[in-house]
Design an enzyme around this catalytic site. Structure first.
Site, PDB file in Angstrom:
ATOM      1  N   HIS A  48       0.813  -1.223   0.000  1.00 13.44           N
ATOM      2  CA  HIS A  48       0.000   0.000   0.000  1.00 13.44           C
ATOM      3  C   HIS A  48       0.844   1.270   0.000  1.00 13.44           C
ATOM      4  O   HIS A  48       0.316   2.352  -0.238  1.00 13.44           O
ATOM      5  CB  HIS A  48      -0.973  -0.004   1.185  1.00 13.44           C
ATOM      6  CG  HIS A  48      -0.350   0.273   2.517  1.00 13.44           C
ATOM      7  ND1 HIS A  48       0.060  -0.723   3.368  1.00 13.44           N
ATOM      8  CD2 HIS A  48      -0.077   1.447   3.157  1.00 13.44           C
ATOM      9  CE1 HIS A  48       0.549  -0.184   4.472  1.00 13.44           C
ATOM     10  NE2 HIS A  48       0.476   1.135   4.364  1.00 13.44           N
ATOM     11  N   HIS A  82       4.011  10.409  11.935  1.00 16.38           N
ATOM     12  CA  HIS A  82       3.311   9.310  12.606  1.00 16.38           C
ATOM     13  C   HIS A  82       4.334   8.330  13.157  1.00 16.38           C
ATOM     14  O   HIS A  82       5.491   8.299  12.730  1.00 16.38           O
ATOM     15  CB  HIS A  82       2.302   8.600  11.713  1.00 16.38           C
ATOM     16  CG  HIS A  82       2.836   7.920  10.480  1.00 16.38           C
ATOM     17  ND1 HIS A  82       3.392   8.596   9.415  1.00 16.38           N
ATOM     18  CD2 HIS A  82       2.850   6.610  10.132  1.00 16.38           C
ATOM     19  CE1 HIS A  82       3.721   7.734   8.460  1.00 16.38           C
ATOM     20  NE2 HIS A  82       3.418   6.514   8.885  1.00 16.38           N
TER      21      HIS A  82
END
Length: 318
Positions: free
Chosen positions: A122, A187
């Site tokens: 992804h 993140h």
């Protein structure tokens, strides 16, 4: 000769696909998704023949048995299809890809790994899903190692972006080329340094990364559980500063960070901004247009989208 007609940089998160119903900042999520649509329309308007797709690996396309810093797909490319992302063969511009691989070695001194049977995850297929939806384009996939230290330095990534630009412009095939950088922004994933795991979850993760080439799906349920249990760790201030640099055509300022400093400031997932930096370098650091920035703690990520249109700089200069 060929030309680079547009650059797009965008964050990715498979939680868009798997946990939209549980997303509680729906307004932020919708603004981010709408910005992806705006970027997709900009790509359609630019009419590229080929997209150089720069993304990361999440140990569903590469494993610890072999982790190059940079790998270019030159023939077959297959998306792993995890978490609702596209699955199966993807169209590759073999002629341009082989030219880039050769030119980078012979003229620019970059010894990139290449793959005639590349599997992506992804880190790139999220962009295929949302940014290339319905577009008839070929790809040149480029995978950057951002999660298995030692990582390529930010400065080396910027240099590679510049070399890729020169290689594309030197290609005699007359391609209209767009560039997509997928990943970031701030993140922190609950992923260990593979060299020194601590505790059962980290040992499990490293085992999955070592041994998952033939059966990565067998590890996915627990992997997802570990990720979903993680607490969000975002740094919107850093994200805004980096996006401002991007808008100013000064993304190369981030090369002042070491890998360790970047992780301390914005998390291990922020290492993915290498893909944004390379995109900016391929567009000769033309000023970008910020389409969105949304801190999404339920997706564990600061989500941004930006577009670089080289024609806009030309218009401002004229």
């Amino acid at each position: 000769m060929s030309e680079i007609v547009l650059g797009v940089a965008a964050s990715h998160s498979t939680l868009m696909n798997t946990h939209w119903a549980e997303t509680y900042h729906k307004d932020r999520a919708e603004r981010f998704r709408d910005a992806l649509g705006t970027a997709r329309n900009a790509l359609a308007a630019a009419r590229p023949d080929t997209v150089v797709l720069i993304g990361s690996n999440h140990f569903r396309g590469f494993w610890l048995d072999l982790i190059p810093s940079f790998t270019i797909g030159v023939d077959e490319c297959v998306a792993s299809g995890e978490s609702g992302t596209p699955k199966g063969p993807q169209p590759v511009d073999r002629e341009l890809a082989l030219h880039l691989a050769g030119d980078l070695v012979e003229r620019a001194g970059f010894d990139l790994a290449f793959s005639a049977r590349l599997q992506i995850d992804h880190g790139q297929s999220h962009a295929i899903q949302y940014l290339l939806d319905g577009l008839d384009v070929d790809l040149v996939p480029l995978v950057v190692n951002v999660f298995a230290p030692p990582l390529p330095t930010l400065a080396r990534c910027e240099q590679l972006g510049r070399a890729l630009r020169e290689a594309v412009l030197a290609f005699p095939g007359g391609r209209r080329v767009a560039v997509i950088g997928s990943g970031g922004l701030s993140h922190r994933l609950p992923w260990p340094d593979w060299r020194e795991p601590h505790g059962d979850d980290e040992e499990f993760m490293v085992g999955a990364w070592r041994n998952g080439r033939e059966n990565w799906q067998d590890y996915d349920i627990r992997r997802r559980e570990i990720i979903r249990a993680a607490e969000a760790s975002l740094n919107p201030e850093f994200d805004d500063e980096f996006l401002t640099w991007f808008e100013q055509g000064r993304a190369d300022r981030v090369t002042g960070f070491t890998t360790q400093e970047l992780e301390k400031t914005a998390g291990n997932g922020a290492q993915e901004i290498r893909t944004w930096l390379m995109t900016a370098a391929m567009l000769d650091h033309a000023p970008a247009r910020r389409l969105a920035y949304e801190p999404m703690p339920e997706w564990l990520t600061g989500m941004g989208v930006a577009v670089i249109d080289p024609a806009e700089r030309t218009e401002r200069q004229s």
